[in-house]
Design a protein around this motif. Structure first.
Motif, short mmCIF file in Angstrom:
data_model
loop_
_atom_site.label_atom_id
_atom_site.label_comp_id
_atom_site.label_asym_id
_atom_site.label_seq_id
_atom_site.Cartn_x
_atom_site.Cartn_y
_atom_site.Cartn_z
N GLY A 138 0.83 6.18 -6.93
CA GLY A 138 2.06 6.79 -7.36
C GLY A 138 3.21 6.95 -6.06
N GLN A 139 2.87 8.24 -5.56
CA GLN A 139 4.04 8.14 -4.49
C GLN A 139 3.81 7.12 -2.82
OE1 GLN A 139 3.89 12.73 -2.99
NE2 GLN A 139 4.34 12.85 -5.11
N PHE A 140 2.30 6.62 -2.55
CA PHE A 140 1.59 5.80 -2.76
C PHE A 140 2.83 4.44 -2.76
CE2 PHE A 140 -1.28 1.49 -0.87
CZ PHE A 140 -0.70 1.85 -0.60
N LEU A 141 2.90 3.66 -3.91
CA LEU A 141 3.16 3.03 -4.04
C LEU A 141 4.37 2.64 -3.59
CD1 LEU A 141 1.04 1.87 -6.88
CD2 LEU A 141 1.22 0.73 -5.18
N LEU A 142 5.61 4.49 -4.06
CA LEU A 142 7.48 4.26 -4.07
C LEU A 142 7.06 3.24 -2.70
CD1 LEU A 142 9.20 4.67 -5.69
CD2 LEU A 142 8.86 7.12 -5.10
N LYS A 143 6.22 3.90 -1.48
CA LYS A 143 6.66 3.45 -0.58
C LYS A 143 7.51 2.29 -0.05
CE LYS A 143 2.75 2.17 1.41
NZ LYS A 143 2.34 0.67 0.54
N ASP A 144 6.58 1.53 -0.98
CA ASP A 144 6.80 -0.27 -0.53
C ASP A 144 7.98 -0.40 -1.24
OD1 ASP A 144 4.40 -0.81 -0.37
OD2 ASP A 144 3.26 -1.51 -1.93
N LEU A 145 9.17 0.23 -2.04
CA LEU A 145 10.78 0.34 -2.09
C LEU A 145 11.45 -0.16 -0.50
CD1 LEU A 145 13.08 -0.31 -4.41
CD2 LEU A 145 12.51 2.21 -4.35
N VAL A 146 11.28 0.62 0.36
CA VAL A 146 11.64 1.08 1.58
C VAL A 146 11.30 0.00 2.58
CG1 VAL A 146 11.63 2.40 3.29
CG2 VAL A 146 11.96 3.35 1.42
N LEU A 147 9.86 -0.57 2.66
CA LEU A 147 10.05 -1.87 2.65
C LEU A 147 10.27 -2.93 2.67
CD1 LEU A 147 6.13 -0.35 3.77
CD2 LEU A 147 7.88 -0.73 5.46
N LEU A 148 10.59 -3.14 1.23
CA LEU A 148 11.33 -4.47 0.86
C LEU A 148 12.50 -4.14 0.88
CD1 LEU A 148 11.41 -7.02 -0.98
CD2 LEU A 148 11.82 -5.08 -3.24
N ALA A 149 12.98 -3.90 1.30
CA ALA A 149 14.41 -2.76 1.61
C ALA A 149 14.72 -3.85 2.75
CB ALA A 149 15.70 -1.71 0.76
N ALA A 150 14.35 -2.77 4.30
CA ALA A 150 13.75 -3.39 5.08
C ALA A 150 13.54 -5.12 5.39
CB ALA A 150 12.70 -2.67 6.07
N SER A 151 13.00 -5.63 4.61
CA SER A 151 12.36 -6.75 5.20
C SER A 151 13.82 -7.63 4.53
CB SER A 151 11.46 -7.19 3.80
OG SER A 151 10.07 -6.69 4.13
N ILE A 152 14.49 -7.19 3.44
CA ILE A 152 15.52 -8.13 2.79
C ILE A 152 16.91 -7.86 3.76
CG2 ILE A 152 17.50 -8.31 0.71
CD1 ILE A 152 15.02 -7.17 -1.21
#
Length: 168
Positions: free
Chosen positions: A137-151
């Motif tokens: 769970g917490q491992f995957l949640l970091k992808d939200l921040v990486l997605l925001a940086a990408s966008i």
């Protein structure tokens, strides 16, 4: 007289908001992540670590039947290293600024879906969702921040309609 054009032009993301833009930090951080993760995909350790995420993904599960576990990891590694290359070139060429950011955003959109498709994300002993376990769970949640940086990089790679002042 103001004339607005409806053309969208590409630009290097960090040049859209000034020469000392924090977007450069996002770009180079993403590059490091993609180089590191992409390189790791060529190890059996990483291939086996990502196998449960891929196997349960409605978007990517077909890769295992086509390429096997290690082959799937190789394919993902090539895509991640290609994303890193596009992001690097994007620091110098506007088309690659948009392409690299789009590839990065697509990556994190897909991996964020693992949050919903991978068993064990919700921590049952804590009452289930929204309580999430450290792994996965917490491992995957970091992808939200990486997605925001990408966008953020992707949005800044596009120069919207401009207002040009023309004098007679």
């Amino acid at each position: 007289m103001n004339i607005c054009t409806n053309q969208t032009r590409l630009q290097i993301a960090e040049k859209s908001v000034g020469s000392l833009s924090s977007l450069a930090l996002l770009r180079w951080a993403l590059i490091i992540v993609f180089l590191w993760f992409g390189g790791m995909k060529f190890t059996s350790y990483e291939a086996n670590a990502i196998a449960p995420f891929i196997a349960n993904s409605p978007v990517m599960s077909w890769l295992h039947s086509l390429f096997g576990i290690q082959g799937t990891s190789y394919v993902i590694g090539v895509l991640e290293l290609s994303t890193a290359a596009a992001l690097i070139l994007g620091a110098f060429q506007p088309i690659f600024s948009a392409l690299g950011a789009a590839m990065s955003a697509a990556t994190y959109l897909i991996t964020f879906t693992f949050f919903f498709s991978t068993p064990g994300v919700a921590e049952v002993t804590a009452g289930g969702f929204p309580a999430i376990g450290a792994m996965p769970g917490q491992f995957l949640l970091k992808d939200l921040v990486l997605l925001a940086a990408s966008i953020s990089l992707l949005q800044a790679s596009f120069q919207g309609p401009q207002s040009n002042i023309q004098r007679p």
